[in-house]
Design a protein around this motif. Structure first.
Motif, mmCIF file in Angstrom:
data_model
loop_
_atom_site.group_PDB
_atom_site.id
_atom_site.type_symbol
_atom_site.label_atom_id
_atom_site.label_comp_id
_atom_site.label_asym_id
_atom_site.label_seq_id
_atom_site.Cartn_x
_atom_site.Cartn_y
_atom_site.Cartn_z
ATOM 1 N N UNK A 72 -5.982 -3.145 -2.570
ATOM 2 C CA UNK A 72 -5.540 -4.369 -1.905
ATOM 3 C C UNK A 72 -4.039 -4.567 -2.102
ATOM 4 N N UNK A 73 -3.569 -4.327 -3.329
ATOM 5 C CA UNK A 73 -2.133 -4.437 -3.590
ATOM 6 C C UNK A 73 -1.352 -3.458 -2.718
ATOM 7 N N UNK A 74 -1.815 -2.201 -2.663
ATOM 8 C CA UNK A 74 -1.134 -1.196 -1.832
ATOM 9 C C UNK A 74 -1.182 -1.578 -0.362
ATOM 10 N N UNK A 75 -2.302 -2.162 0.079
ATOM 11 C CA UNK A 75 -2.434 -2.524 1.493
ATOM 12 C C UNK A 75 -1.551 -3.710 1.863
ATOM 13 N N UNK A 76 -1.080 -4.458 0.870
ATOM 14 C CA UNK A 76 -0.105 -5.532 1.102
ATOM 15 C C UNK A 76 1.326 -4.979 1.045
ATOM 16 N N UNK A 77 1.577 -4.123 0.055
ATOM 17 C CA UNK A 77 2.926 -3.583 -0.109
ATOM 18 C C UNK A 77 3.328 -2.675 1.057
ATOM 19 N N UNK A 78 2.401 -1.854 1.543
ATOM 20 C CA UNK A 78 2.740 -0.841 2.550
ATOM 21 C C UNK A 78 3.262 -1.431 3.859
ATOM 22 N N UNK A 79 2.599 -2.450 4.450
ATOM 23 C CA UNK A 79 3.164 -2.995 5.685
ATOM 24 C C UNK A 79 4.517 -3.665 5.469
ATOM 25 N N UNK A 98 3.602 3.523 8.557
ATOM 26 C CA UNK A 98 2.636 2.781 9.381
ATOM 27 C C UNK A 98 1.294 3.492 9.401
ATOM 28 N N UNK A 99 1.316 4.813 9.510
ATOM 29 C CA UNK A 99 0.069 5.590 9.498
ATOM 30 C C UNK A 99 -0.619 5.474 8.133
ATOM 31 N N UNK A 100 0.166 5.582 7.066
ATOM 32 C CA UNK A 100 -0.400 5.461 5.714
ATOM 33 C C UNK A 100 -0.984 4.063 5.520
ATOM 34 N N UNK A 101 -0.303 3.047 6.047
ATOM 35 C CA UNK A 101 -0.808 1.675 5.940
ATOM 36 C C UNK A 101 -2.188 1.547 6.566
ATOM 37 N N UNK A 102 -2.355 2.102 7.761
ATOM 38 C CA UNK A 102 -3.661 2.044 8.430
ATOM 39 C C UNK A 102 -4.721 2.774 7.599
ATOM 40 N N UNK A 103 -4.334 3.922 7.027
ATOM 41 C CA UNK A 103 -5.271 4.677 6.208
ATOM 42 C C UNK A 103 -5.701 3.904 4.976
ATOM 43 N N UNK A 104 -4.763 3.236 4.316
ATOM 44 C CA UNK A 104 -5.091 2.473 3.105
ATOM 45 C C UNK A 104 -5.892 1.226 3.452
#
Length: 259
Positions: A72-79, A98-104
């Protein structure tokens, strides 16, 4: 012995310089090195105590919720990182993030079965027939499930090896523009290395999916997700810092030469 001591000294110096480059305090860097080993040892030490071990590794238990917290933390930080990169017009690396964000995001949803066990809805019949755990998830579908360990292995190996290759390369790649966005800090190597070691152990030595060994994967996935979350956080923190102008860069270079 002198060779070993020299290697230790060089490794410590690489770690110190890398941590300074990432603005990571020495105490924090040492803690990040130790935490994955603590996770691995605690999970292994719990093996003789069946109830405690099951409490650690079962669905909707401690380790799985810690995994979700890291994702969840990574999915907030990435975007947020992606937005900073777009604003800076760094289009290539922004597209990658952006691609990594969708994957996470997808992985985060999968980790809690997209909320199924929280809200208690029934698994669609068509999915229930092909899902090993009878849940609303993709990674437990027969055929997809076999790809998950390979993906985890590749991600773990990259996170463990890229910083070591970078450290060995020295100044030859020093000017790589997106280096921090692509290569984790050295203090996160154990987080990725233990996860990679577990996957290699399962692939080469113990492919039989026995319950105890299979469930130990939860601890190693926590180590991997912790490494991912911290890598994202340190990048976001650096991107949020005010970027020095040309005059400040020149002054910094003069200061370094004077030092």
């Amino acid at each position: 012995m002198p060779a070993i001591n020299e290697w230790k000294t060089r490794a410590a110096e690489h770690l110190r310089r890398d941590s300074e480059d990432w603005r990571i305090e020495p105490r924090q860097a040492r803690l990040l090195i130790l935490v994955p080993f603590i996770i691995a040892v605690v999970a292994a030490a719990a093996l003789p105590f069946k109830d405690f071990y099951l409490w650690l590794v079962n669905e909707d238990s401690l380790i799985e919720w810690l995994q979700f917290a890291c994702l969840l933390a990574a999915s907030i930080f990435l975007p947020l990182i992606t937005v900073y990169l777009v604003r800076a017009k760094r289009w290539g690396i922004a597209a990658l993030y952006a691609v990594v964000t969708l994957g996470v995001w997808f992985l985060t949803g999968e980790e809690i079965s997209w909320g199924q066990r929280i809200f208690g809805w029934a698994t669609p019949e068509s999915l229930n027939e092909v899902n090993r755990q009878g849940e609303t998830t993709v990674h437990n579908i027969r055929g997809v499930q076999e790809l998950v360990p390979a993906a985890m292995l590749l991600a773990s190996l990259y996170g463990a090896c890229a910083p070591l290759v970078w450290a060995a390369a020295g100044k030859r790649w020093e000017q790589l523009k997106n280096r921090r966005l692509l290569i984790p800090p050295l203090c996160l190597v154990p987080a990725f290395l233990l996860a990679a070691g577990y996957r290699l152990f399962r692939l080469l030595i113990w492919p039989e999916p026995t319950f105890v060994i299979s469930e130990y994967a939860e601890a190693m996935e926590l180590s991997l997700y912790l490494g991912l979350a911290m890598f994202c956080w340190y990048n976001l923190r650096l991107l949020r810092e005010p970027q020095p102008g040309p005059g400040r860069n020149q002054a910094r270079g003069l200061h370094r030469r004077a030092a």
